[in-house]
Scaffold this active site. Structure first.
Site, PDB file in Angstrom:
ATOM      1  N   TYR A 142       0.859  -1.180   0.000  1.00 37.66           N
ATOM      2  CA  TYR A 142       0.000   0.000   0.000  1.00 37.66           C
ATOM      3  C   TYR A 142       0.897   1.233   0.000  1.00 37.66           C
ATOM      4  O   TYR A 142       1.849   1.308   0.795  1.00 37.66           O
ATOM      5  CB  TYR A 142      -0.903   0.012   1.231  1.00 37.66           C
ATOM      6  CG  TYR A 142      -1.800   1.216   1.346  1.00 37.66           C
ATOM      7  CD1 TYR A 142      -1.547   2.202   2.314  1.00 37.66           C
ATOM      8  CD2 TYR A 142      -2.897   1.379   0.513  1.00 37.66           C
ATOM      9  CE1 TYR A 142      -2.369   3.308   2.431  1.00 37.66           C
ATOM     10  CE2 TYR A 142      -3.734   2.488   0.638  1.00 37.66           C
ATOM     11  CZ  TYR A 142      -3.465   3.450   1.592  1.00 37.66           C
ATOM     12  OH  TYR A 142      -4.280   4.553   1.708  1.00 37.66           O
ATOM     13  N   ASP A 237       9.408   2.958  -0.680  1.00 35.84           N
ATOM     14  CA  ASP A 237       8.368   3.640   0.093  1.00 35.84           C
ATOM     15  C   ASP A 237       8.617   3.311   1.569  1.00 35.84           C
ATOM     16  O   ASP A 237       8.220   2.254   2.060  1.00 35.84           O
ATOM     17  CB  ASP A 237       6.979   3.169  -0.355  1.00 35.84           C
ATOM     18  CG  ASP A 237       5.890   3.840   0.462  1.00 35.84           C
ATOM     19  OD1 ASP A 237       4.700   3.589   0.172  1.00 35.84           O
ATOM     20  OD2 ASP A 237       6.231   4.603   1.393  1.00 35.84           O
ATOM     21  N   LYS A 265       4.804   9.641   8.553  1.00 35.38           N
ATOM     22  CA  LYS A 265       4.653   9.107   9.914  1.00 35.38           C
ATOM     23  C   LYS A 265       5.702   9.654  10.887  1.00 35.38           C
ATOM     24  O   LYS A 265       5.571  10.788  11.377  1.00 35.38           O
ATOM     25  CB  LYS A 265       4.644   7.577   9.861  1.00 35.38           C
ATOM     26  CG  LYS A 265       3.449   7.020   9.035  1.00 35.38           C
ATOM     27  CD  LYS A 265       3.432   5.513   8.990  1.00 35.38           C
ATOM     28  CE  LYS A 265       2.442   5.003   7.968  1.00 35.38           C
ATOM     29  NZ  LYS A 265       1.044   5.003   8.440  1.00 35.38           N
TER      30      LYS A 265
END
Ligand code: KE4
Length: 426
Positions: A142, A237, A265
């Site tokens: 994802y 990623d 994050k």
């Protein structure tokens, strides 16, 4: 009816599914989401005053613990100076310099406000830099919800059983080639055929959005090799793994250097921050330097930068990641032992401060097919028993768990005591 249920009823009247991000809706695990209104260290407090040991950590950012006093104090000071100026601020440069110091594969970086923006922008940069349209991703990974990447996606998309979202034009999805995570032979064969047409490979160097699936030996090295052979941009990623699995992220943990990296994050410390960066010759195509346009009203917001910088400073304390890894190991080895004692088929893995688990006999779980064969009914029963006992896990079998510096050995022993009861309920 508890206060969370009352609030959820009201939320569903004005927010789709009562949430601002689908995975929070508990659709996969049943029941209703808990509403929280206070956090401290390793704990969350819900609106009914119940305390939980938390392993979601706001989906990864809270690596130093919730409401860390140093982070809070620095944000409070920054807020007193102003919330944003619509102009450059020094702290944007300072945070960029800190990230580049810790991740030397990044020579230039652009701040954005989410991981989705980071990966969407990185893909566009790779396409602009190479002049190619095709991208390669991996099923179950994802990378946020931009159109090109919502193809066979993980996390919330997989949780809801919608890995291929409605609304993504087939003409665009056609440029996204999805391969099997950890299948090096398939990557090599695909690139032998079409490698010169591929702008970028984007990969989670540790897959964290189908549960936790680490890279097989040689997988990341294969990606590096085919990208070098075909002039394809290798994008790691690291929105989840960056500053989570090691101070230098997964790229330092595995010793494979990407051309671009996306972050989020942890570098926001709980505030909305994402970033994309990489080789200077690639980043030179980014506006206003080059012809790839990318922009953002709140990109580099000074309050968010302050939270991110304070967090990055704290994680550089001597032994920070060693202690984090020890706690992850204490948790996962304890879970493994208690599952064995309960005769439950259970597989768990941790890397640095992140962990995952599956109800399956496959050990280790190395790919998407095995993830999809795991027992999600048992996951639901386990999840709800743990939640009832005051342990807050991600409400989906297709997520990872996160440990913080604030989790104590006692927190983990308490978690394992609760797990023993939860395993017995299966
Ligand atoms: P955001 O747009 O949600 O900030 O980041 C997207 C993203 C990109 N890349 C990776 C590797 C990610 O894990 C994410 C987001 N992670 C999920 C949790 N698995 C966010 C939680 C949610 O969607 O609510």
């Amino acid at each position: 009816m508890n206060r969370s249920d009352t609030l959820f009823t009201a939320a569903k009247k004005v927010l789709p599914g009562g949430v601002n991000s689908p995975v929070r809706a508990f659709q996969r695990v049943g029941g209703h989401p808990i509403f929280f209104n206070k956090s401290s260290g390793s704990h969350l407090i819900d609106v009914d005053g119940k305390s939980y040991i938390d392993y979601v950590g706001s989906w990864g950012p809270m690596i130093v613990g919730h409401s860390h006093p140093t982070v809070i104090k620095k944000i409070q000071t920054a807020v007193g100076e102003g919330l944003g100026f619509g102009a450059p601020t020094e702290i944007e440069t300072i945070l960029a310099e800190e990230v580049i110091k810790l991740m030397p594969s990044i020579e230039m970086i652009r701040m954005v406000s989410s991981g989705t923006e980071a990966t969407m922008s990185a893909i566009r940069v790779a396409r602009g830099y190479t002049g190619r349209d095709k991208i390669v991703k991996f099923e179950g990974c994802y990378h946020g919800h931009s159109d090109s990447l919502l193809v066979k996606a993980g996390s919330g998309a997989l949780t809801l059983g919608e890995p291929d979202s409605l609304g993504v034009p087939a003409s665009l999805a056609a440029h996204t080639i999805t391969l099997d995570y950890n299948n090096s032979a398939q990557v090599t064969e695909t690139f032998a055929r079409i490698g010169d047409d591929v702008a970028a490979i984007i990969v989670e160097p540790i897959a964290g959005n189908m549960g936790l699936v680490p890279p097989a030996d040689g997988f990341l090295q294969t990606l590096r090799k085919v990208c070098d052979q075909h002039g394809t941009v290798l994008i790691f990623d690291e929105v989840m793994t960056g500053f989570r699995v090691a101070l230098g992220g997964a790229q330092s943990h595995y010793g494979v250097k990407p051309d671009m990296t996306t972050l989020g994050k942890v570098i926001g410390g709980g505030m909305p921050v994402g970033a994309f960066g990489g080789r200077a010759d690639i980043m030179n195509v980014v506006a206003p330097l080059g012809g790839v346009y990318q922009a953002g009203t709140l990109s580099g917001n000074p309050i968010a930068m302050t939270a991110g910088l304070a967090t990055l400073e704290l994680i550089q304390a001597p032994g920070f990641f060693e202690r984090l890894a020890e706690k992850s190991e204490q948790l996962t080895s304890g879970l493994r032992m208690r599952a064995e004692q309960a005769n439950v088929s259970f597989s768990t893995h941790c890397v640095g401060g992140m962990f995952g688990f599956f109800f399956t006999s496959a050990n280790p779980v190395t790919g998407f097919a095995q993830v999809m064969n795991a027992n999600t009914d048992q996951f639901n029963t386990f999840f709800n028993s743990m939640l009832q006992q005051g342990i807050n896990l991600a409400p989906s079998p297709f997520e990872s768990g996160f440990i913080s510096a604030a989790h104590s050995s006692e927190d983990i022993e308490e978690t394992l005591r609760c797990a023993e009861i939860a395993f017995a309920a299966l």
